[in-house]
Design an enzyme around this catalytic site. Structure first.
Site, PDB file in Angstrom:
ATOM      1  N   LYS A   9      12.613 -47.913  25.193  1.00  0.00           N
ATOM      2  CA  LYS A   9      11.394 -47.508  25.893  1.00  0.00           C
ATOM      3  C   LYS A   9      10.754 -48.724  26.573  1.00  0.00           C
ATOM      4  O   LYS A   9      11.111 -49.876  26.280  1.00  0.00           O
ATOM      5  CB  LYS A   9      10.445 -46.845  24.888  1.00  0.00           C
ATOM      6  CG  LYS A   9      11.032 -45.562  24.268  1.00  0.00           C
ATOM      7  CD  LYS A   9      10.094 -44.941  23.247  1.00  0.00           C
ATOM      8  CE  LYS A   9      10.707 -43.691  22.626  1.00  0.00           C
ATOM      9  NZ  LYS A   9       9.793 -43.064  21.620  1.00  0.00           N
ATOM     10  N   TYR A  49      10.943 -34.748  26.948  1.00  0.00           N
ATOM     11  CA  TYR A  49      10.140 -34.459  25.757  1.00  0.00           C
ATOM     12  C   TYR A  49       9.556 -33.044  25.798  1.00  0.00           C
ATOM     13  O   TYR A  49       8.493 -32.792  25.214  1.00  0.00           O
ATOM     14  CB  TYR A  49       9.029 -35.503  25.628  1.00  0.00           C
ATOM     15  CG  TYR A  49       9.497 -36.830  25.062  1.00  0.00           C
ATOM     16  CD1 TYR A  49      10.175 -36.900  23.838  1.00  0.00           C
ATOM     17  CD2 TYR A  49       9.240 -38.030  25.719  1.00  0.00           C
ATOM     18  CE1 TYR A  49      10.601 -38.119  23.305  1.00  0.00           C
ATOM     19  CE2 TYR A  49       9.658 -39.256  25.190  1.00  0.00           C
ATOM     20  CZ  TYR A  49      10.336 -39.286  23.992  1.00  0.00           C
ATOM     21  OH  TYR A  49      10.744 -40.491  23.454  1.00  0.00           O
ATOM     22  N   PHE A  57      -0.529 -35.675  21.777  1.00  0.00           N
ATOM     23  CA  PHE A  57      -0.164 -36.985  22.321  1.00  0.00           C
ATOM     24  C   PHE A  57       0.779 -36.881  23.527  1.00  0.00           C
ATOM     25  O   PHE A  57       1.220 -37.908  24.056  1.00  0.00           O
ATOM     26  CB  PHE A  57       0.482 -37.846  21.230  1.00  0.00           C
ATOM     27  CG  PHE A  57       1.670 -37.206  20.547  1.00  0.00           C
ATOM     28  CD1 PHE A  57       2.930 -37.231  21.119  1.00  0.00           C
ATOM     29  CD2 PHE A  57       1.508 -36.558  19.333  1.00  0.00           C
ATOM     30  CE1 PHE A  57       4.014 -36.633  20.503  1.00  0.00           C
ATOM     31  CE2 PHE A  57       2.595 -35.957  18.701  1.00  0.00           C
ATOM     32  CZ  PHE A  57       3.852 -35.992  19.299  1.00  0.00           C
ATOM     33  N   ARG A 104      13.263 -49.695  14.346  1.00  0.00           N
ATOM     34  CA  ARG A 104      11.796 -49.581  14.366  1.00  0.00           C
ATOM     35  C   ARG A 104      11.173 -50.340  13.201  1.00  0.00           C
ATOM     36  O   ARG A 104      10.126 -50.981  13.363  1.00  0.00           O
ATOM     37  CB  ARG A 104      11.380 -48.113  14.346  1.00  0.00           C
ATOM     38  CG  ARG A 104      11.626 -47.385  15.673  1.00  0.00           C
ATOM     39  CD  ARG A 104      11.337 -45.904  15.542  1.00  0.00           C
ATOM     40  NE  ARG A 104      11.512 -45.179  16.795  1.00  0.00           N
ATOM     41  CZ  ARG A 104      11.793 -43.877  16.863  1.00  0.00           C
ATOM     42  NH1 ARG A 104      11.934 -43.165  15.752  1.00  0.00           N
ATOM     43  NH2 ARG A 104      11.937 -43.275  18.034  1.00  0.00           N
ATOM     44  N   ASN A 114       6.941 -47.142  19.845  1.00  0.00           N
ATOM     45  CA  ASN A 114       8.021 -47.324  18.866  1.00  0.00           C
ATOM     46  C   ASN A 114       9.369 -47.693  19.483  1.00  0.00           C
ATOM     47  O   ASN A 114      10.412 -47.505  18.871  1.00  0.00           O
ATOM     48  CB  ASN A 114       8.105 -46.118  17.927  1.00  0.00           C
ATOM     49  CG  ASN A 114       8.456 -44.827  18.638  1.00  0.00           C
ATOM     50  OD1 ASN A 114       8.662 -44.822  19.845  1.00  0.00           O
ATOM     51  ND2 ASN A 114       8.540 -43.742  17.886  1.00  0.00           N
ATOM     52  N   HIS A 117      14.314 -44.584  21.687  1.00  0.00           N
ATOM     53  CA  HIS A 117      14.574 -43.150  21.501  1.00  0.00           C
ATOM     54  C   HIS A 117      16.028 -42.935  21.135  1.00  0.00           C
ATOM     55  O   HIS A 117      16.906 -43.622  21.658  1.00  0.00           O
ATOM     56  CB  HIS A 117      14.293 -42.380  22.795  1.00  0.00           C
ATOM     57  CG  HIS A 117      14.950 -41.025  22.811  1.00  0.00           C
ATOM     58  ND1 HIS A 117      14.407 -39.933  22.180  1.00  0.00           N
ATOM     59  CD2 HIS A 117      16.139 -40.605  23.324  1.00  0.00           C
ATOM     60  CE1 HIS A 117      15.223 -38.891  22.329  1.00  0.00           C
ATOM     61  NE2 HIS A 117      16.278 -39.274  23.027  1.00  0.00           N
ATOM     62  N   GLU A 128      20.322 -34.433  27.040  1.00  0.00           N
ATOM     63  CA  GLU A 128      19.693 -35.677  27.498  1.00  0.00           C
ATOM     64  C   GLU A 128      20.644 -36.524  28.340  1.00  0.00           C
ATOM     65  O   GLU A 128      20.228 -37.158  29.320  1.00  0.00           O
ATOM     66  CB  GLU A 128      19.168 -36.460  26.284  1.00  0.00           C
ATOM     67  CG  GLU A 128      17.983 -35.744  25.635  1.00  0.00           C
ATOM     68  CD  GLU A 128      17.620 -36.255  24.252  1.00  0.00           C
ATOM     69  OE1 GLU A 128      18.233 -37.249  23.790  1.00  0.00           O
ATOM     70  OE2 GLU A 128      16.721 -35.656  23.628  1.00  0.00           O
TER      71      GLU A 128
END
Ligand code: ATP
Ligand code: MG
Length: 140
Positions: A9, A49, A57, A104, A114, A117, A128
């Site tokens: 990320k 997502y 969130f 993580r 975090n 993914h 994905e």
């Protein structure tokens, strides 16, 4: 043997953790099939997502992934049980609950930042990989 989708990320890229993360998968014995740096469109992040659309969130998550302060490094990794093993290597969603030896658990403390993914199932991985790497009708 199977494939999974892993993405560093923007915070992980900004912090210079791409090499360390790639090394962990390489050293485990997994094969890198595809890699690219990309600032995802809002539409791509929302589709990625989509299961979380109703969560409070969600907007912040899409903003975090798309703000362009750094790109996402999108990858496809291949090998035995790589979907499940990749998730184990990444650790729990909330880094405060991730085991210290996980990615993580070693590199972050905030669920909203975090750093990485990983696909949560074979079906998610297929979706994905197509979403981030596939052109219509193209198979990598
Ligand atoms: P990812 O899908 O990114 O690999 P995950 O599968 O461990 O993470 P999900 O439940 O799919 O967890 O949540 C996706 C992402 O949404 C999390 O990685 C995190 O960045 C963000 N997120 C999840 N829960 C929260 C929360 N309570 N507050 C802020 N962000 C959250
Ligand atoms: Mg998830």
């Amino acid at each position: 043997s199977e494939r999974t989708f892993i993405a560093v990320k923007p915070d992980g890229v900004q912090r210079g953790l791409v090499g360390k993360i790639v090394s962990r998968f390489e050293e485990r014995g997994y094969k890198l099939v595809a890699i690219k740096a990309v600032v995802p469109s809002r539409a791509l992040a929302e589709e990625h997502y989509a299961d979380l659309r109703a969560r409070p969130f969600f907007r912040g998550l899409v903003e975090y992934m798309t703000n362009g302060k750094a790109p996402v490094v999108a990858m496809v990794w291949e090998g035995k049980d790589v979907v499940r093993q990749g998730r184990a290597m990444i650790g729990a969603t909330n880094p405060l609950e991730s085991s210290p030896g996980s990615i993580r658990g070693q590199y972050c403390v905030s669920v909203g930042r975090n750093i990485i993914h990983g696909s949560d199932s074979f079906e998610s991985a297929t979706k994905e990989i197509q979403l981030w790497f596939g052109k219509p009708g193209e198979v990598i």
